[in-house]
Design a protein around this motif. Structure first.
Motif, PDB file in Angstrom:
ATOM      1  N   LEU A  53      43.873  20.683   2.100  1.00 42.94           N
ATOM      2  CA  LEU A  53      44.511  21.949   1.320  1.00 42.94           C
ATOM      3  C   LEU A  53      45.463  22.507   2.558  1.00 42.94           C
ATOM      4  CD1 LEU A  53      41.072  23.588   0.436  1.00 42.94           C
ATOM      5  CD2 LEU A  53      42.952  22.840  -1.105  1.00 42.94           C
ATOM      6  N   GLN A  54      45.613  22.013   3.787  1.00 45.13           N
ATOM      7  CA  GLN A  54      46.450  22.725   4.596  1.00 45.13           C
ATOM      8  C   GLN A  54      47.894  21.829   4.763  1.00 45.13           C
ATOM      9  OE1 GLN A  54      43.831  22.764   8.318  1.00 45.13           O
ATOM     10  NE2 GLN A  54      44.761  24.573   8.578  1.00 45.13           N
ATOM     11  N   ARG A  55      47.688  20.515   4.413  1.00 47.81           N
ATOM     12  CA  ARG A  55      48.808  19.736   4.717  1.00 47.81           C
ATOM     13  C   ARG A  55      49.597  19.427   3.320  1.00 47.81           C
ATOM     14  NH1 ARG A  55      45.111  17.351   8.763  1.00 47.81           N
ATOM     15  NH2 ARG A  55      46.007  17.931  10.840  1.00 47.81           N
ATOM     16  N   CYS A  56      48.833  19.305   2.270  1.00 49.17           N
ATOM     17  CA  CYS A  56      49.324  18.953   0.940  1.00 49.17           C
ATOM     18  C   CYS A  56      50.309  19.987   0.188  1.00 49.17           C
ATOM     19  CB  CYS A  56      48.519  18.385   0.126  1.00 49.17           C
ATOM     20  SG  CYS A  56      48.872  17.678  -1.333  1.00 49.17           S
ATOM     21  N   SER A  57      51.106  19.558  -0.374  1.00 51.22           N
ATOM     22  CA  SER A  57      51.874  20.596  -1.329  1.00 51.22           C
ATOM     23  C   SER A  57      51.655  20.090  -2.905  1.00 51.22           C
ATOM     24  CB  SER A  57      53.294  20.665  -0.939  1.00 51.22           C
ATOM     25  OG  SER A  57      54.017  19.242  -1.078  1.00 51.22           O
ATOM     26  N   ASN A  58      51.196  18.919  -3.088  1.00 45.04           N
ATOM     27  CA  ASN A  58      51.044  18.696  -4.411  1.00 45.04           C
ATOM     28  C   ASN A  58      50.030  19.517  -5.183  1.00 45.04           C
ATOM     29  OD1 ASN A  58      49.621  17.211  -6.787  1.00 45.04           O
ATOM     30  ND2 ASN A  58      51.112  15.463  -6.148  1.00 45.04           N
ATOM     31  N   PRO A  59      50.362  20.052  -6.303  1.00 44.86           N
ATOM     32  CA  PRO A  59      49.445  21.254  -7.008  1.00 44.86           C
ATOM     33  C   PRO A  59      48.076  20.587  -7.573  1.00 44.86           C
ATOM     34  CG  PRO A  59      51.663  21.529  -7.748  1.00 44.86           C
ATOM     35  CD  PRO A  59      51.709  20.205  -6.885  1.00 44.86           C
ATOM     36  N   GLU A  60      48.510  19.110  -8.086  1.00 41.95           N
ATOM     37  CA  GLU A  60      46.970  18.526  -8.620  1.00 41.95           C
ATOM     38  C   GLU A  60      46.155  18.186  -7.222  1.00 41.95           C
ATOM     39  OE1 GLU A  60      50.185  17.539  -9.312  1.00 41.95           O
ATOM     40  OE2 GLU A  60      50.056  18.389 -11.470  1.00 41.95           O
ATOM     41  N   THR A  61      46.476  17.978  -6.235  1.00 40.94           N
ATOM     42  CA  THR A  61      45.732  17.512  -4.975  1.00 40.94           C
ATOM     43  C   THR A  61      45.115  18.850  -4.623  1.00 40.94           C
ATOM     44  OG1 THR A  61      47.125  15.585  -4.587  1.00 40.94           O
ATOM     45  CG2 THR A  61      45.647  16.390  -2.823  1.00 40.94           C
ATOM     46  N   LEU A  62      45.944  19.911  -4.595  1.00 39.25           N
ATOM     47  CA  LEU A  62      45.270  21.162  -4.070  1.00 39.25           C
ATOM     48  C   LEU A  62      44.337  21.597  -5.056  1.00 39.25           C
ATOM     49  CD1 LEU A  62      48.532  22.879  -3.133  1.00 39.25           C
ATOM     50  CD2 LEU A  62      46.907  22.068  -1.680  1.00 39.25           C
ATOM     51  N   GLU A  63      44.294  21.748  -6.286  1.00 36.41           N
ATOM     52  CA  GLU A  63      43.358  22.027  -7.326  1.00 36.41           C
ATOM     53  C   GLU A  63      42.135  21.212  -7.169  1.00 36.41           C
ATOM     54  OE1 GLU A  63      42.931  22.327 -12.245  1.00 36.41           O
ATOM     55  OE2 GLU A  63      44.751  21.192 -11.126  1.00 36.41           O
ATOM     56  N   MET A 118      49.490  30.875  -4.202  1.00 32.89           N
ATOM     57  CA  MET A 118      50.671  29.937  -4.810  1.00 32.89           C
ATOM     58  C   MET A 118      50.921  30.472  -6.265  1.00 32.89           C
ATOM     59  SD  MET A 118      49.279  26.341  -3.947  1.00 32.89           S
ATOM     60  CE  MET A 118      50.865  25.439  -4.378  1.00 32.89           C
ATOM     61  N   GLU A 119      51.909  30.083  -6.773  1.00 27.13           N
ATOM     62  CA  GLU A 119      52.492  30.162  -8.302  1.00 27.13           C
ATOM     63  C   GLU A 119      51.835  29.388  -9.233  1.00 27.13           C
ATOM     64  OE1 GLU A 119      56.678  31.037  -8.217  1.00 27.13           O
ATOM     65  OE2 GLU A 119      56.637  32.131  -6.680  1.00 27.13           O
ATOM     66  N   VAL A 120      50.995  28.287  -8.887  1.00 22.83           N
ATOM     67  CA  VAL A 120      50.471  27.413  -9.809  1.00 22.83           C
ATOM     68  C   VAL A 120      49.148  28.034 -10.072  1.00 22.83           C
ATOM     69  CG1 VAL A 120      49.619  25.003 -10.251  1.00 22.83           C
ATOM     70  CG2 VAL A 120      51.747  25.570  -8.425  1.00 22.83           C
ATOM     71  N   ASP A 121      48.873  28.431 -11.296  1.00 23.72           N
ATOM     72  CA  ASP A 121      47.776  29.154 -11.796  1.00 23.72           C
ATOM     73  C   ASP A 121      46.528  28.208 -11.754  1.00 23.72           C
ATOM     74  OD1 ASP A 121      49.245  31.238 -12.586  1.00 23.72           O
ATOM     75  OD2 ASP A 121      49.222  30.829 -14.676  1.00 23.72           O
ATOM     76  N   ARG A 122      46.442  26.804 -11.694  1.00 23.40           N
ATOM     77  CA  ARG A 122      45.588  25.976 -11.562  1.00 23.40           C
ATOM     78  C   ARG A 122      44.912  25.970 -10.477  1.00 23.40           C
ATOM     79  NH1 ARG A 122      48.973  22.631 -13.808  1.00 23.40           N
ATOM     80  NH2 ARG A 122      48.667  20.997 -11.952  1.00 23.40           N
ATOM     81  N   VAL A 123      45.852  26.068  -9.181  1.00 20.99           N
ATOM     82  CA  VAL A 123      45.200  26.039  -7.800  1.00 20.99           C
ATOM     83  C   VAL A 123      44.772  27.488  -7.815  1.00 20.99           C
ATOM     84  CG1 VAL A 123      46.176  25.882  -5.507  1.00 20.99           C
ATOM     85  CG2 VAL A 123      47.199  24.318  -7.362  1.00 20.99           C
ATOM     86  N   VAL A 124      45.298  28.545  -8.231  1.00 16.04           N
ATOM     87  CA  VAL A 124      44.955  30.022  -7.559  1.00 16.04           C
ATOM     88  C   VAL A 124      43.377  29.764  -8.381  1.00 16.04           C
ATOM     89  CG1 VAL A 124      45.116  32.305  -8.021  1.00 16.04           C
ATOM     90  CG2 VAL A 124      47.102  30.769  -7.389  1.00 16.04           C
ATOM     91  N   CYS A 125      43.246  29.445  -9.558  1.00 14.85           N
ATOM     92  CA  CYS A 125      41.941  29.399 -10.163  1.00 14.85           C
ATOM     93  C   CYS A 125      40.748  28.675  -9.358  1.00 14.85           C
ATOM     94  CB  CYS A 125      42.000  28.864 -11.732  1.00 14.85           C
ATOM     95  SG  CYS A 125      40.851  29.169 -12.638  1.00 14.85           S
ATOM     96  N   ALA A 126      41.193  27.349  -9.062  1.00 15.41           N
ATOM     97  CA  ALA A 126      40.122  26.673  -8.265  1.00 15.41           C
ATOM     98  C   ALA A 126      39.761  27.372  -7.105  1.00 15.41           C
ATOM     99  CB  ALA A 126      40.978  25.288  -8.160  1.00 15.41           C
ATOM    100  N   ALA A 127      40.924  27.819  -6.181  1.00 14.16           N
ATOM    101  CA  ALA A 127      40.627  28.592  -4.953  1.00 14.16           C
ATOM    102  C   ALA A 127      39.891  29.525  -5.078  1.00 14.16           C
ATOM    103  CB  ALA A 127      41.933  28.819  -4.371  1.00 14.16           C
TER     104      ALA A 127
END
Length: 139
Positions: free
Chosen positions: A51-61, A100-109
């Protein structure tokens, strides 16, 4: 007492009592192997690192979703996961993902934070960190 929207159910209260009894008596005596490795508190470090090092939205989600699932119930390993996320300073990492501007990541977080907030100390810390974010957004 942790009440949901519709109040605490008898079944939920009984589950909490059983988990508290298990917590006081269960400790690892043998090395963990197989599927049990998936829900050990030590996995928290790997997810937080992603979560700290990655920028890929799929990986963050996926990483936030994994923490979400691991922290989701009153099962003893979930209780330990919630404590491990707090001890590893993971709550601010997840709160930061809410920007973040990626809704899927925000929802998972957000869902991970909801599950982590089952723990009263986590709830207090999440509230403190969230108010810091709100204050910084108004400047």
């Amino acid at each position: 007492e942790n009440l949901g929207c519709f109040g605490a159910s008898k079944k939920k209260k009984e589950s909490q009592q059983v988990q508290q009894q298990v917590a006081s008596t269960s400790r690892r005596n043998e090395p963990v192997k197989g599927m049990e490795l998936l829900w050990q508190p030590e996995v928290v470090q790997s997810y937080l690192s992603l979560l700290q090092r990655c920028s890929n939205p799929e990986t963050l989600e996926a990483a936030a979703g994994a923490l979400q699932n691991l922290a989701a119930c009153y099962w003893q390993p979930s209780i330990e996961i919630r404590a491990a996320v707090r001890k590893e300073k993971g709550l601010p990492i997840l709160v930061e993902l809410l920007r973040m501007e990626v809704d899927r990541v925000v929802c998972a977080a957000a869902t991970a934070l909801r599950n982590l907030a089952i723990d009263q100390r986590n709830k207090e810390l999440i509230g403190m960190k969230n108010s810091d974010i709100q204050l910084s957004n108004t400047k």
